[in-house]
Structures are given as structure tokens and as C-alpha cells.
Design a protein around this motif. Structure first.
Motif, PDB file in Angstrom:
ATOM      1  N   GLN A  88     -33.961  42.934   7.330  1.00 52.28           N
ATOM      2  CA  GLN A  88     -32.931  41.908   7.853  1.00 52.28           C
ATOM      3  C   GLN A  88     -33.003  40.498   6.936  1.00 52.28           C
ATOM      4  O   GLN A  88     -32.978  39.337   7.533  1.00 52.28           O
ATOM      5  CB  GLN A  88     -33.198  41.581   9.238  1.00 52.28           C
ATOM      6  CG  GLN A  88     -33.025  43.057  10.085  1.00 52.28           C
ATOM      7  CD  GLN A  88     -33.570  42.663  11.700  1.00 52.28           C
ATOM      8  OE1 GLN A  88     -33.990  41.840  11.920  1.00 52.28           O
ATOM      9  NE2 GLN A  88     -33.423  43.687  12.439  1.00 52.28           N
ATOM     10  N   GLU A 103     -28.825  37.239   4.372  1.00 55.03           N
ATOM     11  CA  GLU A 103     -27.640  37.340   3.288  1.00 55.03           C
ATOM     12  C   GLU A 103     -27.331  36.126   2.640  1.00 55.03           C
ATOM     13  O   GLU A 103     -27.108  36.026   1.440  1.00 55.03           O
ATOM     14  CB  GLU A 103     -26.382  37.976   3.762  1.00 55.03           C
ATOM     15  CG  GLU A 103     -26.616  39.706   4.323  1.00 55.03           C
ATOM     16  CD  GLU A 103     -25.418  39.887   4.732  1.00 55.03           C
ATOM     17  OE1 GLU A 103     -24.276  39.346   4.623  1.00 55.03           O
ATOM     18  OE2 GLU A 103     -25.508  41.121   5.360  1.00 55.03           O
ATOM     19  N   GLY A 123     -22.093  41.227   0.356  1.00 54.97           N
ATOM     20  CA  GLY A 123     -23.012  41.387   1.409  1.00 54.97           C
ATOM     21  C   GLY A 123     -23.924  42.265   1.170  1.00 54.97           C
ATOM     22  O   GLY A 123     -24.129  42.735   0.209  1.00 54.97           O
ATOM     23  N   TYR A 124     -25.172  42.220   2.038  1.00 52.48           N
ATOM     24  CA  TYR A 124     -26.261  43.020   2.017  1.00 52.48           C
ATOM     25  C   TYR A 124     -26.464  43.812   3.373  1.00 52.48           C
ATOM     26  O   TYR A 124     -26.734  43.033   4.309  1.00 52.48           O
ATOM     27  CB  TYR A 124     -27.502  42.564   1.732  1.00 52.48           C
ATOM     28  CG  TYR A 124     -28.557  43.175   1.348  1.00 52.48           C
ATOM     29  CD1 TYR A 124     -28.914  44.007   0.244  1.00 52.48           C
ATOM     30  CD2 TYR A 124     -29.597  43.322   2.427  1.00 52.48           C
ATOM     31  CE1 TYR A 124     -29.950  44.714  -0.182  1.00 52.48           C
ATOM     32  CE2 TYR A 124     -30.647  44.183   2.263  1.00 52.48           C
ATOM     33  CZ  TYR A 124     -30.843  44.886   1.022  1.00 52.48           C
ATOM     34  OH  TYR A 124     -32.009  45.727   0.880  1.00 52.48           O
ATOM     35  N   GLU A 125     -26.245  44.995   3.692  1.00 56.02           N
ATOM     36  CA  GLU A 125     -26.154  45.773   4.880  1.00 56.02           C
ATOM     37  C   GLU A 125     -26.583  47.166   4.754  1.00 56.02           C
ATOM     38  O   GLU A 125     -26.191  47.884   3.864  1.00 56.02           O
ATOM     39  CB  GLU A 125     -24.738  45.569   5.614  1.00 56.02           C
ATOM     40  CG  GLU A 125     -23.915  46.294   4.861  1.00 56.02           C
ATOM     41  CD  GLU A 125     -22.387  45.952   5.456  1.00 56.02           C
ATOM     42  OE1 GLU A 125     -22.159  44.970   5.933  1.00 56.02           O
ATOM     43  OE2 GLU A 125     -21.602  47.005   5.314  1.00 56.02           O
ATOM     44  N   LYS A 134     -23.247  45.222  -0.993  1.00 55.76           N
ATOM     45  CA  LYS A 134     -21.618  45.539  -0.887  1.00 55.76           C
ATOM     46  C   LYS A 134     -21.007  44.661  -1.984  1.00 55.76           C
ATOM     47  O   LYS A 134     -21.141  43.362  -2.055  1.00 55.76           O
ATOM     48  CB  LYS A 134     -21.136  44.958   0.534  1.00 55.76           C
ATOM     49  CG  LYS A 134     -19.743  45.396   0.657  1.00 55.76           C
ATOM     50  CD  LYS A 134     -19.405  44.933   2.260  1.00 55.76           C
ATOM     51  CE  LYS A 134     -17.980  45.543   2.580  1.00 55.76           C
ATOM     52  NZ  LYS A 134     -17.470  45.251   3.834  1.00 55.76           N
ATOM     53  N   ARG A 166     -20.242  50.016  -1.260  1.00 55.10           N
ATOM     54  CA  ARG A 166     -21.726  49.722  -0.931  1.00 55.10           C
ATOM     55  C   ARG A 166     -22.661  50.623  -2.002  1.00 55.10           C
ATOM     56  O   ARG A 166     -22.699  51.691  -1.640  1.00 55.10           O
ATOM     57  CB  ARG A 166     -21.899  49.888   0.613  1.00 55.10           C
ATOM     58  CG  ARG A 166     -21.204  48.868   1.267  1.00 55.10           C
ATOM     59  CD  ARG A 166     -21.196  49.254   2.719  1.00 55.10           C
ATOM     60  NE  ARG A 166     -20.262  50.330   3.001  1.00 55.10           N
ATOM     61  CZ  ARG A 166     -20.327  51.157   3.804  1.00 55.10           C
ATOM     62  NH1 ARG A 166     -21.314  51.149   4.922  1.00 55.10           N
ATOM     63  NH2 ARG A 166     -19.489  52.292   4.029  1.00 55.10           N
TER      64      ARG A 166
END
Lengths: 175, 164
Positions: B30, B33, B106-108, B113, B136
Motif C-alpha cells: 500500500q 502513490e 499509478g501503482y495498484e 499503470k 498495467r
């Protein structure tokens, strides 16, 4: 050796306990045989002694010794049961493991971590080396093809460049 | 009795280590970002039917491509490395007046991404987008965008991404 009554009275208990030796023993023994008062005092001491002995023998017989070791052992193992340990003491107690136990715990922890880290099912459908999810591809004035190639499933977006239309512009795809 | 005590403490310690591991992995998963930067490495490769071979640095990529494409030669034209903050973009020049923009979006779910846009100049001095794609990709993964003409063959752009 002559000895006075008041000196004998002081020695009578030790005489009864057979603690006197040598000249004292000889003198007190002779005096008690001759002196009525000291003889009666000795008898009194003997009666008290017998009564005490009888009492303690009775107590010792009635007291069961069979559970004594268990109670002693329990007391040794839980000396601080009445006093709760502080958090720091508990923590130190946990960390105060023998070296082999530390080694075993560390080995098991490392093994579990490795299993969790590298087990394919636990890797969030993770992660072939080139795992990639293409959400959208929009091309204008050209065509595209999307391939998945190689063992690692590498994604390829191939653009059919209009500048070379009519030629083998699909990269010579073999399959 | 003593052995049981040692066992209890060992089990407690083991549980503590497991919880520590779980908590650290959750924390890593988590990551914030906003404070992250994506390192994008772009390999510009010219694929052709020339002298067989491949640059050592791109052997891994070429090994994957060879199963699908019939080119014999894979030449590394350039290797470009860009650190892109989340929400930002970097511009990379391609042959024949083409430009590629890489957006860090982003980073998920342990994936980075990215959005990639390729533009080219038209005859009137304007530019038009020829490709727009969003994907992604896992950290360290590689995606290939290719097919554009270049000097002796086709341009293959291999894009790898890592979190910094």
C-alpha cells in the motif's frame, strides 16, 4: 566435683538432651541422684519432652506426605504466580530462548516466508516475468495487432505502419 | 515442564515473526502513490532481416520475440532511462520524427499503470497521435510496442518499468 543446685538447673535441659559431656555430665548425674529437688525438676523436663515427642509423632503420622513433592514442585515452577509479570518481563522471557530454539524458529519462519513469497497461488496471480494487462489500445490511421509472445507471455502491440502498406509490415510474424 | 515452556515461547516468537512479515508486506503493498516515482527503461531496437544476431543487453527480450517474429537481426539503437513521478509524463524521441510520451498513472495491485502515446508529424507540420494505449505492468516487466518503419527494418520499442 561438687556443683550447686542453681548451676544444675541451668544444665538440666542439656542433660536431658544428652548434650553434656565429661566432668559436667558426671557432676550433674551424681547431683540428680542425690538431690530430690533437682531430680523432680529433671522428671518435669522429661514429662514435657515426652509429651512434645508424642504430639509431633501424632502430627507427622496424620500428615500425608504423598502430595508434598507436587506442592513443592508447583511452588518452584510458578514462583511469581501471585505477582503478574510486566510486559517487559514477558517479552524478555520470550526472547530468552536457548540458541537451538532460536535457530529452529528462524528456520521455520524463513521457510514459511519463502513459501508465501514464491508460491504461485499466493502471488496475486503474480507474476510471470512480463505479466501485463492492456486496458486499452487506440490506433489512428493504422491497424494494430496484439500478441503475447515467449514463455514469459510478453505483450506486443504491433502497429501496421501505413507508410509501408503493401509490404510485409506485420513483422514477418511466423505464428 | 521446561521443554513445554521453551516450546510456548518459541511458538509465540514464531507467531510474532509471521505477524511482522505480514504487516511489512501489507505496508509495501500500500505504498503511497503520490510519493512514488516510476523508472521507465526504453530500449529502441531495430529488427531486420540482416546479419543474424542480437545485442547482449537485449538478449532476454529478443529470446521472447523470436518465437513470434521472423527477424534475424535485433540491434539496440539506444537505451533510454527516465524517472517519472506519478501523474507526470516523459517524452522520448523515436526515429522518423515520431515522439513517444510515457505517462506514469499509478501503482495498484502490485502493478504500475502506464499510458503510452505515440505521435508523428504530418506533412503540414502538425502532429497526430497514432497510438494510445494504457496498461498495467508488473514491476520489472516489459511490454513491446513495434512495427514502425525505421532505416533498415522495423522499430521495436521495449518498455520496462520499476518503482523507485
Amino acid at each position: 566435683m561438687t556443683i550447686r543446685c542453681e548451676d544444675v538447673r541451668k544444665l538440666l535441659e542439656r542433660f536431658y538432651d544428652r548434650e553434656l559431656k565429661g566432668k559436667q555430665l558426671t557432676a550433674v548425674t551424681a547431683h540428680v541422684q542425690e538431690c530430690v529437688n533437682c531430680s523432680k525438676e529433671l522428671e518435669r523436663i522429661e514429662r514435657v519432652g515426652r509429651a512434645l515427642k508424642a504430639h509431633y509423632e501424632q502430627v507427622a503420622v496424620s500428615e500425608s506426605l504423598s502430595g508434598m513433592w507436587n506442592r513443592v514442585s508447583e511452588a518452584i515452577e510458578t514462583p511469581a504466580a501471585a505477582e503478574p509479570l510486566s510486559f517487559r518481563e514477558k517479552l524478555l522471557g520470550i526472547l530468552r530462548l536457548p540458541k537451538p530454539a532460536w535457530a529452529a524458529v528462524a528456520a521455520v519462519a524463513v521457510a514459511v516466508i519463502l513459501v508465501f513469497a514464491y508460491l504461485p497461488g499466493n502471488q496475486d496471480s503474480t507474476f510471470a516475468a512480463n505479466d501485463c494487462i492492456i486496458d486499452s489500445v487506440v490506433a489512428e490511421n493504422c491497424s494494430i495487432m496484439v500478441y503475447e509472445t515467449g514463455n514469459a507471455g510478453m505483450k506486443v502491440i504491433w502497429v501496421m505502419d501505413e507508410g509501408t502498406s503493401g509490404t510485409n509490415n506485420n513483422g514477418g510474424v511466423t505464428s | 515442564m521446561k521443554n513445554a515452556s521453551v516450546l510456548n515461547r518459541a511458538v509465540t516468537l514464531f507467531a510474532f515473526l509471521l505477524i511482522l512479515f505480514w504487516a511489512s508486506s501489507q505496508a509495501l503493498a500500500q505504498r503511497d502513490e503520490a510519493t512514488e516515482t516510476v523508472r521507465v527503461t526504453v530500449y529502441l531496437i531495430e529488427a531486420s532481416h540482416g546479419t543474424p544476431g542480437a545485442d547482449p543487453e537485449i538478449e532476454g527480450i529478443v529470446r521472447q520475440l523470436k518465437g513470434t517474429f521472423g527477424y534475424s537481426s535485433y540491434r539496440l539503437e539506444s537505451k533510454i532511462r527516465k524517472d517519472i513521478k506519478m501523474g507526470d509524463a516523459e517524452k522520448i524521441s523515436l526515429p522518423r520524427s515520431r515522439v513517444m510520451y510515457v505517462y506514469a498513472q499509478g501503482y495498484e495491485g502490485n502493478r504500475i499503470k502506464l499510458k503510452v502515446k505515440v505521435s508523428e508529424k504530418t506533412g503540414r507540420g502538425e502532429s497526430r497521435d497514432t497510438l494510445n494505449t494504457e496498461f498495467r505492468i508488473v514491476e520489472g516487466g516489459t511490454i513491446v510496442i513495434g512495427g514502425y518503419d525505421c532505416d533498415a527494418g522495423k522499430l521495436i520499442v521495449a518498455i520496462s518499468a520499476d518503482m523507485r
